[in-house]
Design an enzyme around this catalytic site. Structure first.
Site, short mmCIF file in Angstrom:
data_model
loop_
_atom_site.label_atom_id
_atom_site.label_comp_id
_atom_site.label_asym_id
_atom_site.label_seq_id
_atom_site.Cartn_x
_atom_site.Cartn_y
_atom_site.Cartn_z
N GLY A 66 1.10 -1.02 -0.02
CA GLY A 66 -0.34 0.23 -0.14
C GLY A 66 0.78 1.37 -0.22
O GLY A 66 0.45 2.79 1.12
N HIS A 67 1.70 1.45 -0.74
CA HIS A 67 2.69 2.49 -0.90
C HIS A 67 3.86 2.57 -1.87
O HIS A 67 3.89 1.23 -2.95
CB HIS A 67 3.81 2.48 0.36
CG HIS A 67 4.61 1.16 1.18
ND1 HIS A 67 4.04 0.61 1.60
CD2 HIS A 67 5.57 0.34 -0.41
CE1 HIS A 67 4.38 -0.82 2.18
NE2 HIS A 67 5.11 -0.73 0.62
N ALA A 68 4.23 3.25 -2.68
CA ALA A 68 5.20 3.59 -3.32
C ALA A 68 6.54 4.02 -2.77
O ALA A 68 6.76 4.72 -1.77
CB ALA A 68 4.67 3.95 -5.19
#
Ligand code: T46
Length: 144
Positions: free
Chosen positions: A58-60
């Site tokens: 749930g991230h980059a």
């Protein structure tokens, strides 16, 4: 979707095959820096004791490159470059998923006892994360 976005995801996320030494005593796979991995490894971390209903990621990352392996068991990785989405089921310890910078990832559907190992191009730095999807989208589309 246009061709440039398709090719960005193609070049940015790909499976990397590692060698396998088959042996009646058990199989062996190895990773060599400067050979199998397109970056210098600065960190290794692993996820274990993961509940089967857990959702991770749930991230980059602004700059981080990584290669993700299922050393044991399996899980799903959902990948998104801001235009194109794809998913990979990791279940083979010989195959790592290379993920370049500026790619959103989500992980779920962990099997019982799954172990995920990650090779990373940088040490941990919270400032490197986009943890808000809209902020990631704005950045990847040139407005961040
Ligand atoms: C990714 C996926 C596959 C550290 O202190 N050092 C570290 O090296 C890492 C990776 C995390 N942390 C701390 C930061 C958080 O307080 O551990 C906590 C959990 O991290 P996070 O919620 O980011 O964990 P995941 O499993 O959602 O994501 C991790 C990586 O952060 C990420 O880069 O791609 O695994």
């Amino acid at each position: 979707m246009n061709d440039s976005h398709v090719s960005r995801l193609k070049g940015s996320v790909r499976l990397i095959d590692l060698p396998q030494i088959r042996d009646p005593r058990g199989d062996l796979t190895f990773v060599e820096g400067g050979n199998h991995i397109p970056f210098d490894i600065r960190r290794v971390y692993y996820l274990y004791n993961v509940p089967v209903d857990a959702e991770r990621g749930g991230h980059a990352h602004r700059d981080l490159e990584q290669i993700v392996f299922a050393l044991s068991g399996s899980f799903r990785m959902r990948i998104d470059d801001g235009e194109t989405k794809s998913e990979y089921w990791l279940r083979d310890p010989r195959k790592g998923l290379y993920i370049s910078r500026m790619i959103w990832r989500e992980m779920d559907s962990f099997s019982q006892g799954a172990v995920c190992m990650v090779l990373a191009s940088h040490r941990y730095d919270e400032a490197d994360y986009y943890r808000d999807y809209d902020e990631f989208l704005a950045a990847v589309r040139g407005r961040g």
